[in-house]
Design a protein around this motif. Structure first.
Motif, short mmCIF file in Angstrom:
data_model
loop_
_atom_site.label_atom_id
_atom_site.label_comp_id
_atom_site.label_asym_id
_atom_site.label_seq_id
_atom_site.Cartn_x
_atom_site.Cartn_y
_atom_site.Cartn_z
N GLY A 33 0.80 -1.23 0.00
CA GLY A 33 0.00 0.00 0.00
C GLY A 33 0.82 1.27 0.00
O GLY A 33 1.79 1.41 -0.74
N SER A 34 0.42 2.20 0.89
CA SER A 34 1.04 3.54 0.87
C SER A 34 2.52 3.48 1.23
O SER A 34 3.29 4.34 0.80
CB SER A 34 0.29 4.49 1.80
OG SER A 34 0.49 4.14 3.15
N LEU A 35 2.93 2.48 2.01
CA LEU A 35 4.36 2.38 2.35
C LEU A 35 5.19 2.15 1.09
O LEU A 35 6.23 2.80 0.90
CB LEU A 35 4.60 1.26 3.36
CG LEU A 35 6.07 1.13 3.80
CD1 LEU A 35 6.48 2.32 4.67
CD2 LEU A 35 6.31 -0.17 4.55
N CYS A 36 4.73 1.27 0.22
CA CYS A 36 5.44 1.01 -1.04
C CYS A 36 5.40 2.25 -1.93
O CYS A 36 6.42 2.64 -2.50
CB CYS A 36 4.83 -0.17 -1.78
SG CYS A 36 5.01 -1.73 -0.90
N ARG A 37 4.21 2.88 -2.02
CA ARG A 37 4.08 4.06 -2.88
C ARG A 37 4.99 5.19 -2.42
O ARG A 37 5.59 5.89 -3.23
CB ARG A 37 2.62 4.57 -2.89
CG ARG A 37 1.64 3.66 -3.62
CD ARG A 37 0.34 4.40 -3.96
NE ARG A 37 -0.36 4.91 -2.78
CZ ARG A 37 -1.20 4.18 -2.03
NH1 ARG A 37 -1.45 2.93 -2.36
NH2 ARG A 37 -1.79 4.70 -0.98
N GLN A 38 5.12 5.36 -1.09
CA GLN A 38 5.84 6.52 -0.58
C GLN A 38 7.33 6.29 -0.38
O GLN A 38 8.09 7.26 -0.29
CB GLN A 38 5.21 6.98 0.75
CG GLN A 38 3.82 7.55 0.55
CD GLN A 38 3.11 7.83 1.86
OE1 GLN A 38 3.70 7.74 2.93
NE2 GLN A 38 1.85 8.19 1.77
N THR A 39 7.75 5.02 -0.28
CA THR A 39 9.17 4.76 0.01
C THR A 39 9.87 4.00 -1.11
O THR A 39 11.11 3.92 -1.12
CB THR A 39 9.33 3.90 1.29
OG1 THR A 39 8.75 2.62 1.04
CG2 THR A 39 8.68 4.56 2.49
N GLY A 40 9.09 3.38 -2.02
CA GLY A 40 9.70 2.55 -3.05
C GLY A 40 10.09 1.17 -2.58
O GLY A 40 10.63 0.38 -3.37
N LEU A 41 9.82 0.84 -1.32
CA LEU A 41 10.09 -0.53 -0.84
C LEU A 41 9.25 -1.50 -1.68
O LEU A 41 8.11 -1.19 -2.01
CB LEU A 41 9.70 -0.69 0.63
CG LEU A 41 10.65 -0.15 1.69
CD1 LEU A 41 10.03 -0.30 3.08
CD2 LEU A 41 11.99 -0.89 1.64
N PRO A 42 9.82 -2.66 -2.02
CA PRO A 42 9.04 -3.59 -2.86
C PRO A 42 7.89 -4.24 -2.09
O PRO A 42 8.03 -4.54 -0.91
CB PRO A 42 10.09 -4.65 -3.27
CG PRO A 42 11.17 -4.55 -2.26
CD PRO A 42 11.18 -3.15 -1.73
#
Ligand code: UDP
Length: 243
Positions: free
Chosen positions: A98-107
């Motif tokens: 979710g937003s963690l991937c969108r905001q940090t680029g983490l896969p």
């Protein structure tokens, strides 16, 4: 007996009761996503979320986590302790999504250990922004001590729920909690715990679409939304019947 409608939210309606310390929560089938820009209905979602939340609140209470749950009075209604809601959404993450991937680029799917506890400002007009400790202090949303209690409670709840869902062959990816204060200023867990507020992945498949058993099916138009919610309920109830 339900009294006056106090508040209607996106997924639930809150009614007063004849006891001012008790409210009645009614679970609707309405679903929203992206800050209510996307709207729809998920058949029987209200019943499913009421049943799942009931079971999880009972498990948490049994493990010593104070919650607002008192009694489930119908297939869509529960009596809860009246709380002054703390305007924070406490999100716990075990796996990046979710937003963690969108905001940090983490896969997507990266394991997060130790789990991340994040605080968002519960404010639809502002789009529920992520807060920093300094911003929480500045806005006086909660005291330092309360924030520490929220963090500890969220970590404890995560341990209990992660183990329980694992026993259902479901991975608890992330979830959102809301807390409030009772008349004695005690912090209690409020709101609901359901496939609307948790990301849940089926451990029996690695397929990125198939494994999704939560509201992401609705958010991303993956289809089979009702069926996924129903499968979560079935697995929760199958576990419940063993205890
Ligand atoms: N969540 C929620 N209500 C919200 C925002 C998030 O229940 O208003 C839940 C969401 O279902 C997920 C977790 O909190 O399980 C983390 O959501 P995220 O920040 O990744 O937001 P999203 O990608 O849904 O915008």
């Amino acid at each position: 007996m339900a009294g006056e409608k106090l508040y209607e939210g996106k997924a639930k309606i809150i009614y007063t009761t004849d006891d001012s310390a008790v409210l009645l929560t009614y679970f609707k089938d309405d679903a929203t996503a992206f800050n209510a820009q996307k709207r729809g209905q998920i058949a029987d979602k209200g019943k499913i979320n009421c049943a799942i939340s009931t079971y999880l609140f009972q498990q948490l209470e049994a493990a010593g986590v104070p919650t607002h749950w008192l009694e489930t009075t119908s297939d869509r209604e529960m009596r809860v302790k009246a709380l002054t809601i703390i305007p924070l959404e406490v999100v716990v993450r075990n796996i990046a999504a979710g937003s963690l991937c969108r905001q940090t680029g983490l896969p997507l799917g990266q394991v997060i250990n130790p789990p991340l506890v994040e605080f968002y400002y519960k404010n639809d007009d502002l789009g529920d922004p992520l807060l920093t400790p300094d911003r929480m202090r500045l806005m006086a949303l909660a005291t330092e001590e309360q924030i520490e209690t929220l963090r500890r409670q969220a970590e404890h709840i995560n341990q209990i729920l992660t183990a329980f869902f694992a026993s259902c062959a479901i991975t608890l990816v992330d979830f959102k909690l809301e807390f409030g204060l009772d008349a004695d200023q005690r912090i209690l867990l409020g709101d609901e715990i359901s496939p609307d507020t948790c990301r849940l992945w089926d451990q029996s498949t690695q397929d990125e679409t198939q494994r999704v058993m939560d509201k992401d099916r609705f958010r991303q138009d993956l289809g089979q939304v009702e069926q996924a919610y129903q499968r979560v309920l079935e697995r929760v109830m199958a576990q419940a019947s063993q205890h």
